[in-house]
Each structure stands twice: as C-alpha cells, then as structure tokens.
Design an enzyme around this catalytic site. Structure first.
Site, PDB file in Angstrom:
ATOM      1  N   ASP A   1       0.836  -1.196   0.000  1.00 30.72           N
ATOM      2  CA  ASP A   1       0.000   0.000   0.000  1.00 30.72           C
ATOM      3  C   ASP A   1       0.879   1.257   0.000  1.00 30.72           C
ATOM      4  OD1 ASP A   1      -2.688   1.360   0.555  1.00 30.72           O
ATOM      5  OD2 ASP A   1      -1.494   2.027   2.272  1.00 30.72           O
TER       6      ASP A   1
ATOM      7  N   GLU B   1       1.581  -0.440  -5.108  1.00 33.08           N
ATOM      8  CA  GLU B   1       0.598   0.575  -5.451  1.00 33.08           C
ATOM      9  C   GLU B   1       1.321   1.889  -5.737  1.00 33.08           C
ATOM     10  OE1 GLU B   1      -3.369   2.860  -3.765  1.00 33.08           O
ATOM     11  OE2 GLU B   1      -1.693   2.412  -2.442  1.00 33.08           O
TER      12      GLU B   1
END
Length: 480
Positions: free
Chosen positions: A181, A213
């Site tokens: 993330d 990400e």
C-alpha cells in the site's frame, strides 16, 4: 491447472475466506486472494473501511477480520486447494490519530507505538504532502505525511528491519505475496532494501511476490516505471499497478468521449508499463468510491471486467466487496457490516454452504455483500485465459466506435457491443472451423452449451449476433 487472476475479497473475514477458497475459488481456478491488512489497526468512530490502513502494530492477534488462529487457518486451507494468500501490507505509515487504542488493545499516541516505533523512526522535520507536490516534488511525496498519517522513515535500517520481520513472519505462515500500500510514498531504493531483507529472512523458502501501489496517471513527479527495478537484486518478482489502465473504465463509461475503439492500442501503449509487469484492475476499493466504473454500473462493469480478463495486457485483480452509497462522504467511507466493537459479521451464515450474496448488485442495499467474483461468467473467463495463454497477441481486430472484436490467434475470439442496439456482423476469427459455445452468455460442460453457439466456417469466419450491452466469448476449450 494454470492460474493467474487474483480476487480481492475486500474486508472479508478470515474464516469466510477459508470457506470461499474451498467451496468456490479453488474449483473456479483463481490464483490468489488479496486480503485486507491483517495487522493491528486503529479503532475509529463509525468504523470506516480505511481504519484498516492506520497501523498500530504488526500483531495479527485481532483485527476486524478475525484472530491470529483464524488467519493461519485461512492461509493453510486456501493453500491446500491451490489458492495463494496475498496480504495488503501497510508499511509506509502508522496512524493519523493523536492517540487511541488499537484493535488488539495496544494504547498508542501518534509517533509512539509501544515496542515498535518512537518519534525518532519517522521522517523529520514533520511535513504534510501538499497537492502541488505530486507534480513538482518526489522528495516531499516520499518523506512527508500522506493525509496526516505518521510517515515512517523507511531509509532507516531499524525501520526496514521491523517491516521485513513483519513480512517475513507472514511468509513463514504461508503467505505467498503482498500488495504494498502507498508504495509511491516510499523511495524505490528503500523498498528494494526491505524486499532484500525479507528474501534473506525467509530463505530457503522462495521470496514472496509483490505488487506495488504506485498511482501514476501521467504528469506526476513520481512515475510507476521508477519502481520496475525494485527487488531485482533479491531475485523477487515485483509488479507495479498501472493506473493508466483506467482507460478501460473510461471507454466503457464513454467518459470524456472515450469509446471502445481505442482499446486495442493498450497492448503496445508506449506510455504504460510493460504488459508483463503491470498489475491491472477496472475497479479497486479506492477507485470504485471515486467515480470510476463500479458494480452500480451493471452491464458496463461486467463488460469492463470481461475485457480485462480476455485482453492480453497485465495481471488482473477482480474486486469483490460490499454495497455502499457513493453519493455521500459517509456512504463512501462506510465499513462492512459489523458488531458494536467493529468486528465484521459473518458472510457465511451458520449452517449454510455459500456466502450471503446480493442477488441484484445494482440495487443492493448498503452493506450487502456483492460477491462480484461469483458472477456466472467469471470461471468461464478464467478458462478462456488458460486456453489462450499460448497466444499472447491480438489478431483479427475489428472496431466500430463502441463495438470491438479481437482474436487470440487460433485459441479464442471476443466481441463487445456497448450500444443500445443488437449487433449483427460477419468477422474473421482465426479459429478452426466448428461450433463454439459462447461462454459469456452460457456455460460449456460435458460437450454441451447452455447458451448460444457460434459456427465458424471453413474460412474461419463467423456471423455474430450480439445483444445490446453484451459480449460473445469463444475459445477452443469450449468447442462443441
């Protein structure tokens, strides 16, 4: 059975994921499940979905998806039926709250997390990312706070060691991969150092798979391609999210005048990541709340997912979550249905053999589990991917505004009709002569077809009658 498609069971409980692996995901042929962050998280008023992304500690004892024992049981049971677990790992930051008590009972203040981090482990001096930083300052994007979340100094060896211990511990439990993330907010060299430490810690086990990400839709100071070298020295397989793939969603929504006619260019788009390194999706848990295509778009959403699974670009992740009200901030932030303590309620009701899924996704009440991954045609599309893997290029392309068709050598052929009128068109397919089952509209089994069939003549041509807002999908493993 070859597999490559991941399903993101957004906010599902560990116990329910274990049952879903055994009853559906394994038999259907999914490669892996992306699960919500398992680490201890902040407990916030109203229990919004994003409280899971405010890390308090790396303990797995209790999150709103379940306990440590349930997590380990899930990993083992899914692996037993050939489905890997990929963990959504929050390692860029901790919490934004000034103080509180985590889901496992840890009392914390911002920048002070008992037994883990103190103020010295965060980037100094403190700063917050400003809107203009995204286009002008990679340094500020990677060292200042995202949405006021305490930003870890991932350049410090001690911070890298803590993160690597967390990830390596999960690998030793059987976890096979990680979504990192907010990877955009960590410098590539620092991520590479963490990945290398994980590889060393888990040896002789194979290093885990990663996808990072990195939001880059163009014009950014940080580019998705900056991260293609992460993990190379450690021998790790690392892919990067391709957010420019939103061209698919835009085409099916006709956003900004986009049509399906442009989509064949994706296979060789020079401004996108190499297709074998791109992690793609038509909607994820963020974009579906931010105006991109989502379950509420009905047939358009189904067609976009069908494109992602039949077009040879990237490694797809299919989102499957719960219904929410996209018209309000509170609705977009809503977490899954839970008890008073914020623990998610069971998706498999006691005594049942299937999850409790909404029957009408478009009109589902907020909080209803959508089970988008259980749409009838999805296992057929996984079979299409296996059948066409040996033909990675597109051929026999035909396009007409909001209608497009393409073949996968002599292995498959797909036609999309994103108009309000039926399509009747004769097209060269590249397929061998014979009758094929349309596996988008029906199912192929035991040599029979529950839907329509399409006949390919001796010249490889076929006449397609495609209903409005629909598709036809053919492949050689569904030949009558």
């Amino acid at each position: 059975m070859e597999r490559d498609v991941v399903v993101h069971l957004f906010e599902w409980r560990w116990a329910d994921i274990a049952r879903e692996c055994e009853s559906y995901l394994g038999p259907a042929g999914f490669a892996a499940v992306q699960v919500s962050p398992p680490s201890e998280h902040a407990v916030l008023s109203g229990h919004p979905w994003w409280e899971r992304y405010q890390t308090v500690s790396y303990a797995l004892d209790r999150s709103r998806s379940g306990t440590l024992a349930e997590f380990q049981d899930m990993v083992s049971r899914c692996e037993a039926v050939g489905v890997h677990i990929h963990v959504d790992a929050v390692i860029n930051h901790m919490t934004a709250q000034t103080n509180g008590t985590g889901s496992n009972g840890t009392k914390f203040t911002k920048y002070e997390y008992p037994g883990l981090y103190t103020m010295s482990h965060f980037h100094q001096p403190l700063c917050s990312i400003q809107g203009e930083d995204y286009t002008s300052s990679a340094e500020r994007v990677q060292r200042c706070e995202l949405l006021h979340l305490a930003d870890l100094d991932t350049g410090q060896a001690e911070v890298q060691d803590e993160i690597a211990d967390y990830l390596a511990g999960l690998v030793k439990m059987g976890v096979r991969g990680f979504r990192i993330d907010a990877a955009k907010h960590i410098a590539p060299a620092e991520l590479s150092a963490i990945v290398a430490k994980v590889a060393t810690a888990v040896a002789p086990l194979d290093p885990p798979y990663y996808f990072l990400e990195v939001i880059d839709r163009g014009g950014e100071a940080i580019h998705a391609s900056d991260y293609l070298g992460v993990g190379e020295a450690a021998g790790s397989v690392v892919d990067v999210t391709e957010f420019k793939y939103d061209r698919v969603s835009n085409a099916f929504l006709n956003a900004g005048g986009a049509t399906l006619e442009s989509l064949d260019a994706l296979v060789a788009a020079s401004d996108m990541l190499p297709r074998d390194r791109a992690l793609v999706f038509t909607a994820n848990h963020d974009t579906s709340r931010a105006g991109a295509i989502f379950y509420g778009d009905g047939a358009l959403d189904e067609l976009a997912v069908t494109f992602a699974l039949t077009f040879p670009y990237g490694h797809p992740v299919v989102l499957s979550g719960y219904a929410f009200d996209r018209s309000t901030d509170a609705g977009r932030s809503m977490g899954p249905t839970s008890d008073a303590e914020g623990i998610t309620l069971p998706i498999y009701a006691p005594g049942t053999n299937a999850p409790s899924c909404a029957t009408n996704l478009v009109d589902a009440a907020p909080g209803a589990w959508l089970c988008e991954h259980r749409r009838r045609f999805l296992p057929n599309l996984l079979e299409f991917r296996r059948a066409t893997k040996a033909a990675p290029q597109i051929a026999n392309v035909w396009k007409n505004g909001n209608q497009i068709a393409y073949g996968r050598g002599d292995r498959g052929f797909v036609v999309f009709n994103r108009t309000d009128a039926p399509l009747a068109q004769s097209l060269p397919t590249g397929l061998a002569p014979g009758s094929y089952c349309d596996v988008y509209g029906g199912d192929f089994s035991a040599g029979g077809c529950s839907g329509k069939t399409v006949t390919v003549d001796a010249a490889g041509r076929a006449t397609f009658d495609v209903p409005a807002m629909s598709a036809i999908v053919l492949h050689v493993q569904a030949k009558l």
